[in-house]
Design a protein around this motif. Structure first.
Motif, PDB file in Angstrom:
ATOM      1  N   LEU A 149       0.825  -1.209   0.000  1.00  0.00           N
ATOM      2  CA  LEU A 149       0.000   0.000   0.000  1.00  0.00           C
ATOM      3  C   LEU A 149       0.858   1.257   0.000  1.00  0.00           C
ATOM      4  O   LEU A 149       0.552   2.231  -0.700  1.00  0.00           O
ATOM      5  N   GLN A 150       1.921   1.227   0.792  1.00  0.00           N
ATOM      6  CA  GLN A 150       2.826   2.380   0.811  1.00  0.00           C
ATOM      7  C   GLN A 150       3.485   2.571  -0.548  1.00  0.00           C
ATOM      8  O   GLN A 150       3.668   3.708  -1.011  1.00  0.00           O
ATOM      9  N   GLU A 151       3.839   1.447  -1.179  1.00  0.00           N
ATOM     10  CA  GLU A 151       4.441   1.546  -2.510  1.00  0.00           C
ATOM     11  C   GLU A 151       3.445   2.113  -3.517  1.00  0.00           C
ATOM     12  O   GLU A 151       3.789   2.988  -4.327  1.00  0.00           O
ATOM     13  N   ALA A 152       2.190   1.605  -3.462  1.00  0.00           N
ATOM     14  CA  ALA A 152       1.160   2.136  -4.360  1.00  0.00           C
ATOM     15  C   ALA A 152       0.895   3.604  -4.077  1.00  0.00           C
ATOM     16  O   ALA A 152       0.703   4.407  -5.009  1.00  0.00           O
ATOM     17  N   ARG A 153       0.896   3.961  -2.794  1.00  0.00           N
ATOM     18  CA  ARG A 153       0.693   5.376  -2.446  1.00  0.00           C
ATOM     19  C   ARG A 153       1.847   6.239  -2.951  1.00  0.00           C
ATOM     20  O   ARG A 153       1.642   7.372  -3.403  1.00  0.00           O
ATOM     21  N   CYS A 186       3.793  10.281  -6.532  1.00  0.00           N
ATOM     22  CA  CYS A 186       4.703  10.753  -7.593  1.00  0.00           C
ATOM     23  C   CYS A 186       3.919  11.174  -8.837  1.00  0.00           C
ATOM     24  O   CYS A 186       4.203  12.221  -9.445  1.00  0.00           O
ATOM     25  N   ASP A 187       2.928  10.361  -9.213  1.00  0.00           N
ATOM     26  CA  ASP A 187       2.108  10.705 -10.374  1.00  0.00           C
ATOM     27  C   ASP A 187       1.350  12.005 -10.128  1.00  0.00           C
ATOM     28  O   ASP A 187       1.240  12.859 -11.019  1.00  0.00           O
ATOM     29  N   HIS A 188       0.819  12.165  -8.932  1.00  0.00           N
ATOM     30  CA  HIS A 188       0.106  13.397  -8.576  1.00  0.00           C
ATOM     31  C   HIS A 188       1.030  14.601  -8.640  1.00  0.00           C
ATOM     32  O   HIS A 188       0.663  15.663  -9.171  1.00  0.00           O
ATOM     33  N   ARG A 189       2.235  14.429  -8.109  1.00  0.00           N
ATOM     34  CA  ARG A 189       3.185  15.547  -8.128  1.00  0.00           C
ATOM     35  C   ARG A 189       3.584  15.904  -9.562  1.00  0.00           C
ATOM     36  O   ARG A 189       3.669  17.086  -9.923  1.00  0.00           O
ATOM     37  N   GLU A 231       3.005  19.486 -11.679  1.00  0.00           N
ATOM     38  CA  GLU A 231       4.030  20.200 -12.430  1.00  0.00           C
ATOM     39  C   GLU A 231       3.615  20.386 -13.888  1.00  0.00           C
ATOM     40  O   GLU A 231       3.827  21.464 -14.476  1.00  0.00           O
ATOM     41  N   ALA A 232       3.008  19.333 -14.484  1.00  0.00           N
ATOM     42  CA  ALA A 232       2.551  19.444 -15.872  1.00  0.00           C
ATOM     43  C   ALA A 232       1.454  20.493 -16.001  1.00  0.00           C
ATOM     44  O   ALA A 232       1.426  21.255 -16.989  1.00  0.00           O
ATOM     45  N   LEU A 233       0.546  20.551 -15.016  1.00  0.00           N
ATOM     46  CA  LEU A 233      -0.502  21.578 -15.049  1.00  0.00           C
ATOM     47  C   LEU A 233       0.089  22.982 -14.996  1.00  0.00           C
ATOM     48  O   LEU A 233      -0.348  23.879 -15.730  1.00  0.00           O
ATOM     49  N   GLU A 234       1.060  23.144 -14.141  1.00  0.00           N
ATOM     50  CA  GLU A 234       1.693  24.462 -14.028  1.00  0.00           C
ATOM     51  C   GLU A 234       2.359  24.861 -15.350  1.00  0.00           C
ATOM     52  O   GLU A 234       2.236  26.008 -15.812  1.00  0.00           O
ATOM     53  N   ILE A 235       3.055  23.895 -15.998  1.00  0.00           N
ATOM     54  CA  ILE A 235       3.724  24.190 -17.272  1.00  0.00           C
ATOM     55  C   ILE A 235       2.702  24.491 -18.360  1.00  0.00           C
ATOM     56  O   ILE A 235       2.835  25.472 -19.123  1.00  0.00           O
ATOM     57  N   HIS A 281      -3.029   2.641 -14.910  1.00  0.00           N
ATOM     58  CA  HIS A 281      -2.361   1.545 -14.207  1.00  0.00           C
ATOM     59  C   HIS A 281      -2.122   1.907 -12.743  1.00  0.00           C
ATOM     60  O   HIS A 281      -2.365   1.078 -11.847  1.00  0.00           O
ATOM     61  N   ASN A 282      -1.642   3.131 -12.487  1.00  0.00           N
ATOM     62  CA  ASN A 282      -1.408   3.549 -11.101  1.00  0.00           C
ATOM     63  C   ASN A 282      -2.704   3.521 -10.301  1.00  0.00           C
ATOM     64  O   ASN A 282      -2.734   3.069  -9.152  1.00  0.00           O
ATOM     65  N   LYS A 283      -3.777   4.003 -10.916  1.00  0.00           N
ATOM     66  CA  LYS A 283      -5.074   4.019 -10.234  1.00  0.00           C
ATOM     67  C   LYS A 283      -5.567   2.595  -9.989  1.00  0.00           C
ATOM     68  O   LYS A 283      -5.980   2.253  -8.871  1.00  0.00           O
ATOM     69  N   GLU A 284      -5.530   1.751 -11.020  1.00  0.00           N
ATOM     70  CA  GLU A 284      -6.008   0.381 -10.865  1.00  0.00           C
ATOM     71  C   GLU A 284      -5.133  -0.404  -9.896  1.00  0.00           C
ATOM     72  O   GLU A 284      -5.633  -1.232  -9.129  1.00  0.00           O
TER      73      GLU A 284
END
Length: 430
Positions: free
Chosen positions: A165-169, A174-177, A181-185, A224-227
């Motif tokens: 769970l910690q690994e998935a989190r 990381c994906d959220h972060r 950054e992509a939104l800001e760019i 994939h990250n979500k699933e």
């Protein structure tokens, strides 16, 4: 006489001169026509490219806005997943602590079972039997050991699941972060226009970055990250339910085994009391049988002595008749009769000796059995004392087990150790 000088070089004719003038005029007409055509094409190209540039800028502006909206939706999805996985991690950690407490509570029943087994190891000689009590005690140890292994397995699985769970989190985080950054760019790119101060020519701006991926791969990675996180949360929920069920099931199995063990122990005590009287009765019957067997052996020995003497007589008669003279040394009916008598007596003696040996063996077995009975009479009293001590020791299990569980560090779980090789070896002696 004076001569006329002539300018050296080629001389053209008048038709050539007229032809040249016509060529110059025709070339001028062609060049003006070509220039007019170029001007018309340039004006059309200007208008076309201007419109194309405006539409391209509009389309890319729209694409950027849609991309920002898509990335923002994924960010919100990841926000929800992060909240759900944090709640699941907390719930699983609490169930893991409950399993560790249940595991710690199994130490007292295990100590009591081992104590009873050690007490019953003090039984002597033939009384050291694997009776129903010992089977139930060993079964109780196995049930406790199985419960501890199962609970330990659940604790280990919970620990591993917490790591997953910690690994998935971490992946979600990381994906959220990266999406932030992509939104800001992309938002900064959306705000750029021809009047922005930070625009300039860049070196090879159309290059494809080395680590760039296709849009489908980007979508698949986020999906994939979500699933993966949802799958780990589902596995964690199932593990929590299985762990809670294992705690209840192991407690029920242990209580049922405690009742069965104590029932067998009480029944064994009654059997020991009856066995004492039975041994006394068997002792009396065995003594009587020994007396009868000794009398029969004396009769067999007397019969064997008589048959031996009869055989000596038959041998002497046969040997003596071999000294008859000449034609008198014939194989008459006496010769055949004596020969048959010798064979019959030898067979009889052999049978008597065999039966005498069997009788001696039977008598020895009776004496050994008598010794065992007499020894057992003393062993039963000792076994009764030991089994009553076991009953006294098991009374502490009626009290709630939590009162007997020492406080330990649940992280180290030092009290939850496996049976030592010595104890394991002792338990297998019976």
């Amino acid at each position: 006489m004076a001569t006329l000088s002539v300018k050296p070089g080629q001389r053209f004719t008048l038709p050539n001169w007229h032809t040249n003038s016509h060529l110059i005029s025709a070339d001028a007409e062609r060049q003006r026509s070509a220039s007019h055509q170029v001007r018309q094409e340039a004006r059309a190209l200007y208008n076309e490219t201007n419109n194309q540039t405006k539409w391209d800028e509009h389309d890319n502006h729209t694409r950027l806005a849609e991309r920002i909206s898509s990335v923002n939706r994924w960010k919100e999805t990841l926000d929800k997943c992060l909240a759900d996985i944090d709640a699941e991690i907390d719930a699983l950690a609490k169930v893991k602590e409950a399993a560790e407490r249940a595991l710690q509570a199994k130490n007292l029943p295990l100590d009591v079972s081992i104590e009873c087994l050690m007490l019953r190891e003090s039984r002597r000689a033939i009384d050291v039997v694997r009776d129903s009590v010992e089977e139930e005690l060993h079964k109780e140890v196995k049930v406790i050991d199985k419960a501890k292994r199962e609970l330990q397995q659940r604790v280990d699985e919970a620990f591993e699941q917490l790591c997953l769970l910690q690994e998935a989190r971490q992946q979600l985080s990381c994906d959220h972060r990266r999406k932030m950054e992509a939104l800001e760019i992309d938002r900064m790119c959306l705000s750029l226009n021809v009047n922005s101060p930070n625009i300039s020519f860049k070196v090879n701006p159309t290059r494809v970055p080395d680590r760039s991926i296709a849009l489908d791969e980007w979508e698949q990675n986020s999906q994939h990250n979500k699933e993966h996180a949802e799958a780990e949360m589902k596995a964690s929920t199932e593990l929590r339910e299985a762990t809670v069920l294992a705690i209840a099931q192991t407690n029920n199995e242990l209580e049922a085994q405690r009742v069965a063990t104590e029932f067998s122990l009480r029944k064994r005590i009654r059997d020991l009391e009856r066995a004492y009287d039975e041994l006394k009765w068997q002792e009396q019957n065995t003594l009587e049988e020994i007396a009868e067997m000794e009398e029969d052996i004396r009769r067999l020995e007397e019969g064997l002595r008589r048959k031996t003497k009869d055989l000596k007589v038959a041998h002497t008669r046969l040997e003596t008749r071999t000294y008859r003279p000449n034609m008198e040394l014939c194989r008459d009916q006496v010769q055949y009769g004596l020969t048959d008598e010798v064979h019959q007596l030898e067979g009889t003696i052999c049978a008597l000796r065999q039966k005498l040996a069997e009788s001696q063996d039977a008598l020895d077995a009776l004496y050994r059995q008598l010794h065992r009975i007499q020894m057992d009479t003393g062993y039963k009293a000792s076994s009764l004392v030991l089994d009553n001590k076991c009953m006294d020791s098991r009374r502490k299990l009626v009290v709630p087990a939590e009162k007997f569980v020492p406080e330990v560090n649940t992280f180290n779980r030092t009290a939850n150790c496996a049976l030592s090789p010595l104890k394991n070896g002792q338990l297998e002696l019976a």
